[in-house]
Design a protein around this motif. Structure first.
Motif, short mmCIF file in Angstrom:
data_model
loop_
_atom_site.label_atom_id
_atom_site.label_comp_id
_atom_site.label_asym_id
_atom_site.label_seq_id
_atom_site.Cartn_x
_atom_site.Cartn_y
_atom_site.Cartn_z
N GLU A 484 0.83 -1.20 0.00
CA GLU A 484 0.00 0.00 0.00
C GLU A 484 0.87 1.25 0.00
O GLU A 484 0.59 2.22 -0.71
CB GLU A 484 -0.92 0.01 1.22
CG GLU A 484 -2.09 -0.96 1.14
CD GLU A 484 -2.97 -0.91 2.38
OE1 GLU A 484 -2.72 -0.05 3.26
OE2 GLU A 484 -3.87 -1.74 2.48
N ARG A 485 1.92 1.23 0.81
CA ARG A 485 2.85 2.37 0.85
C ARG A 485 3.43 2.63 -0.55
O ARG A 485 3.43 3.76 -1.04
CB ARG A 485 4.01 2.06 1.79
CG ARG A 485 3.67 2.12 3.25
CD ARG A 485 3.91 3.50 3.77
NE ARG A 485 3.91 3.52 5.21
CZ ARG A 485 3.44 4.52 5.94
NH1 ARG A 485 2.91 5.57 5.33
NH2 ARG A 485 3.48 4.49 7.25
N ILE A 486 3.95 1.57 -1.16
CA ILE A 486 4.60 1.72 -2.46
C ILE A 486 3.59 2.16 -3.52
O ILE A 486 3.89 3.04 -4.35
CB ILE A 486 5.28 0.39 -2.84
CG1 ILE A 486 6.45 0.11 -1.89
CG2 ILE A 486 5.76 0.42 -4.30
CD1 ILE A 486 7.04 -1.28 -2.03
N GLN A 487 2.41 1.59 -3.48
CA GLN A 487 1.39 1.95 -4.47
C GLN A 487 0.98 3.41 -4.30
O GLN A 487 0.81 4.14 -5.29
CB GLN A 487 0.19 1.03 -4.32
CG GLN A 487 -0.86 1.21 -5.41
CD GLN A 487 -1.93 0.13 -5.33
OE1 GLN A 487 -1.64 -1.02 -5.02
NE2 GLN A 487 -3.17 0.51 -5.62
N ASN A 488 0.83 3.86 -3.07
CA ASN A 488 0.48 5.27 -2.83
C ASN A 488 1.58 6.21 -3.28
O ASN A 488 1.31 7.31 -3.79
CB ASN A 488 0.17 5.50 -1.35
CG ASN A 488 -1.13 4.85 -0.92
OD1 ASN A 488 -2.00 4.58 -1.75
ND2 ASN A 488 -1.27 4.59 0.38
N ASP A 489 2.83 5.77 -3.08
CA ASP A 489 3.97 6.63 -3.45
C ASP A 489 4.29 6.58 -4.94
O ASP A 489 4.69 7.59 -5.53
CB ASP A 489 5.22 6.20 -2.67
CG ASP A 489 5.13 6.50 -1.18
OD1 ASP A 489 4.22 7.26 -0.79
OD2 ASP A 489 5.96 5.97 -0.43
N HIS A 490 4.13 5.40 -5.55
CA HIS A 490 4.64 5.21 -6.91
C HIS A 490 3.61 4.69 -7.91
O HIS A 490 3.91 4.57 -9.09
CB HIS A 490 5.84 4.25 -6.88
CG HIS A 490 6.93 4.71 -5.95
ND1 HIS A 490 7.86 5.67 -6.30
CD2 HIS A 490 7.22 4.36 -4.67
CE1 HIS A 490 8.67 5.87 -5.27
NE2 HIS A 490 8.31 5.09 -4.27
N GLY A 491 2.43 4.32 -7.41
CA GLY A 491 1.35 3.92 -8.30
C GLY A 491 1.42 2.48 -8.75
O GLY A 491 2.32 1.72 -8.40
N ILE A 492 0.43 2.09 -9.55
CA ILE A 492 0.43 0.80 -10.24
C ILE A 492 1.09 0.99 -11.58
O ILE A 492 0.81 1.95 -12.30
CB ILE A 492 -1.01 0.26 -10.41
CG1 ILE A 492 -1.64 -0.04 -9.04
CG2 ILE A 492 -1.03 -1.00 -11.27
CD1 ILE A 492 -3.09 -0.48 -9.11
N VAL A 493 1.99 0.08 -11.95
CA VAL A 493 2.79 0.26 -13.15
C VAL A 493 2.18 -0.55 -14.29
O VAL A 493 1.97 -1.76 -14.14
CB VAL A 493 4.24 -0.21 -12.92
CG1 VAL A 493 5.09 0.03 -14.15
CG2 VAL A 493 4.84 0.52 -11.72
N PRO A 494 1.87 0.06 -15.42
CA PRO A 494 1.38 -0.71 -16.57
C PRO A 494 2.41 -1.75 -17.00
O PRO A 494 3.61 -1.46 -17.08
CB PRO A 494 1.19 0.35 -17.66
CG PRO A 494 1.12 1.66 -16.93
CD PRO A 494 2.00 1.50 -15.73
N LYS A 495 1.95 -2.98 -17.21
CA LYS A 495 2.87 -4.04 -17.61
C LYS A 495 3.30 -3.85 -19.06
O LYS A 495 2.57 -3.29 -19.88
CB LYS A 495 2.22 -5.41 -17.42
CG LYS A 495 1.97 -5.76 -15.97
CD LYS A 495 1.45 -7.18 -15.82
CE LYS A 495 1.26 -7.52 -14.35
NZ LYS A 495 0.75 -8.91 -14.17
N LYS A 496 4.51 -4.34 -19.36
CA LYS A 496 5.02 -4.24 -20.74
C LYS A 496 4.15 -5.03 -21.68
O LYS A 496 3.68 -6.11 -21.34
CB LYS A 496 6.46 -4.78 -20.79
CG LYS A 496 7.46 -3.89 -20.07
CD LYS A 496 8.85 -4.48 -20.16
CE LYS A 496 9.88 -3.60 -19.44
NZ LYS A 496 11.24 -4.19 -19.48
#
Length: 496
Positions: A484-496
């Protein structure tokens, strides 16, 4: 662009975090000091026998169900519910006590020592259940951005629970029960936290509720290491690489962030983000060189018990024993008060015995048995010299033989003894502490080392010594909180 995360350590917290982050589109790579994944949830193999090295059961099974649902995957292992939960043997007694979840069966176990037991245990568990449900979502299941936020959140806990923060679990047992046997047995959950019931706050009686009412205890079909193997198979499908025998010793920084970590061979490990599954307090001191986590500061903190573990491969089956067994004596208060600071002899210790092949026959050759024995002992702050580990182990094995009538020495084919020095070396456990930082009120919640680094915006922590605490389900929750911390800070990353 896909962001890369390196997870340092492959304990259950690290593995679970890798699963969650890969689900959210991050490229994940892992490094591990040991030669096999799992951390303390590991496997020992010798002479045709297999042994789960440390955890032998778990509670809060629904946290594993949350994990696999969050990661869009099937459950990779099968739960086996324990009932009875365990047996308890007191020195000098001809009988043992079987601990059932069924309170009527349980009452029959104590009918000769605790009159009106069913009414007493029902009242006790009702109060423990109220603590659990009133605190789980406030303290256990959430992140805290500051100590102030944590303390403010504590004010929303019903005030009726406040007194139990300031007196011990043992006192709560004395308030509810009369017999020595009942008070000792239901305070054993204090040892599950790596402490004693005399220095564990009474609020942790909530664990009695989780074991007897809320969810119970579980093993895994095929052995506890199936948890690790199942997660590894899923990580492999997702292309997550794991590098074993890789110990991190230093770091580099740039523009207020970690740019890389370096291992003992000099290899640099670079990524956008880093998650540390080593002990969160130890890592800040040993690797990041933070003065507030120096050896002197860490030694002043309260740590959980250290393990002396014994693994026996036997040439015969053991009769008249249950899967999980506790062997206790009558000097409970004296022993608990002295053992962790090495103020009592280890010639007659308390210990736990798990007959692993009873539920997992594949762990031993046909007709044979594999046994795990855990003895809580002083950590390396209080007992530095463990050259007597074999002598202590032999005394435990002899005591077990005397009390069960089965000669464990005579039937032993394989014997491995691991002392706190071994545990410190294998898995980086500070001073050999088995479960990390203890759960004193000033070391839980907002007082525990945070799961996001104080200085580096791309460095995070997961595992027993950060929030919410120690134990298999706690580390699974820890993986959700750090994700949750990482997602709030950096978001969900679109997969290649």
């Amino acid at each position: 662009m896909q962001k890369k995360v390196i997870v340092i350590g492959t304990g259950l917290g690290g593995l679970s975090t890798a699963l969650r982050l890969s689900t959210r589109g991050y490229e994940v790579e892992m490094v591990e000091k040991y030669h096999r994944a799992g951390g303390r949830l590991n496997l020992l193999e010798k002479g045709g026998f297999k042994f789960d090295m440390a955890p032998t059961f778990f509670s809060m099974s629904y946290e594993f169900e949350e994990l696999v649902k969050d990661c869009n995957m099937p459950m990779p292992f099968e739960f086996v519910e324990l009932d009875p939960l365990y047996s308890v043997h007191f020195e000098g007694d001809q009988r043992s006590y079987l601990i059932y979840k069924d309170l009527k069966k349980l009452a029959l176990e104590f009918q000769n020592v605790e009159p009106d037991f069913e009414r007493k245990i029902t009242r006790f568990l009702k109060a423990a259940g109220q603590i659990f449900h009133d605190t789980e979502n406030i303290v256990i299941q959430r992140n805290f951005d500051s100590l102030t936020q944590y303390l403010l959140k504590l004010t929303t806990v019903p005030i009726k629970h406040a007194p139990k923060m300031f007196y011990s679990m043992w006192r709560e047992m004395e308030r509810n029960f009369d017999s020595f046997e009942v008070k000792v047995i239901f305070s054993l959950v204090g040892f599950f936290l790596g402490a004693t019931p005399f220095d564990t706050p009474a609020v942790y009686t909530l664990l009695n509720y989780t074991e007897l009412v809320h969810d119970g205890y579980y093993n895994v079909k095929g052995g506890m290491y199936k948890i690790v193997e199942g997660i590894l198979q899923e990580l492999q499908k997702r292309g997550v690489q794991i590098h074993y025998n890789t110990e991190i010793v230093s770091f580099s920084k740039k523009d207020g962030e970690i740019s890389s970590f370096t291992d003992t061979s000099g290899k640099e490990w670079k990524a956008d983000l880093f998650v540390v599954n080593a002990d969160a307090a130890w890592f800040r001191g040993a690797i990041l060189k933070r003065p507030e986590f120096s050896v002197q500061k860490l030694d002043a903190k309260k740590w959980t018990l250290a393990p002396l573990t014994i693994y026996l491969g036997l040439d015969a089956k053991v009769p008249n024993m249950y899967h999980h067994n506790y062997f206790l004596r009558r000097n409970f208060e004296e022993y608990a008060g002295k053992i962790f600071k090495n103020k009592i002899k280890l010639d007659k210790p308390y210990y736990y015995v798990n007959i692993q092949s009873m539920h997992n026959p594949d762990y031993a050759p046909e007709g044979k048995e594999c046994i795990f024995i855990l003895c809580p002992v002083p950590d390396l702050r209080y007992k530095q010299d463990w050259r007597d580990d074999d002598e202590i182990a032999d005394g435990i094995i002899q005591d077990l033989s005397d009390r069960t009538g089965f000669d464990f020495h005579a039937h032993t084919e394989v014997k491995v003894v691991l002392n706190p020095e071994h545990w410190e070396e294998m898995f980086g456990l500070y001073r050999g502490s088995g479960l990390g930082l203890a759960h004193d009120l000033n070391q839980v919640g907002g007082f525990r080392p945070k799961n996001k680094d104080e200085k580096f915006n791309n460095l995070y922590y997961v595992g027993a010594s950060t929030i919410p605490g120690t134990g298999l389900p706690m580390t699974v929750i820890s993986s959700r909180l750090v994700t949750e911390r990482i997602q709030n800070d950096h978001g969900i990353v679109p997969k290649k």
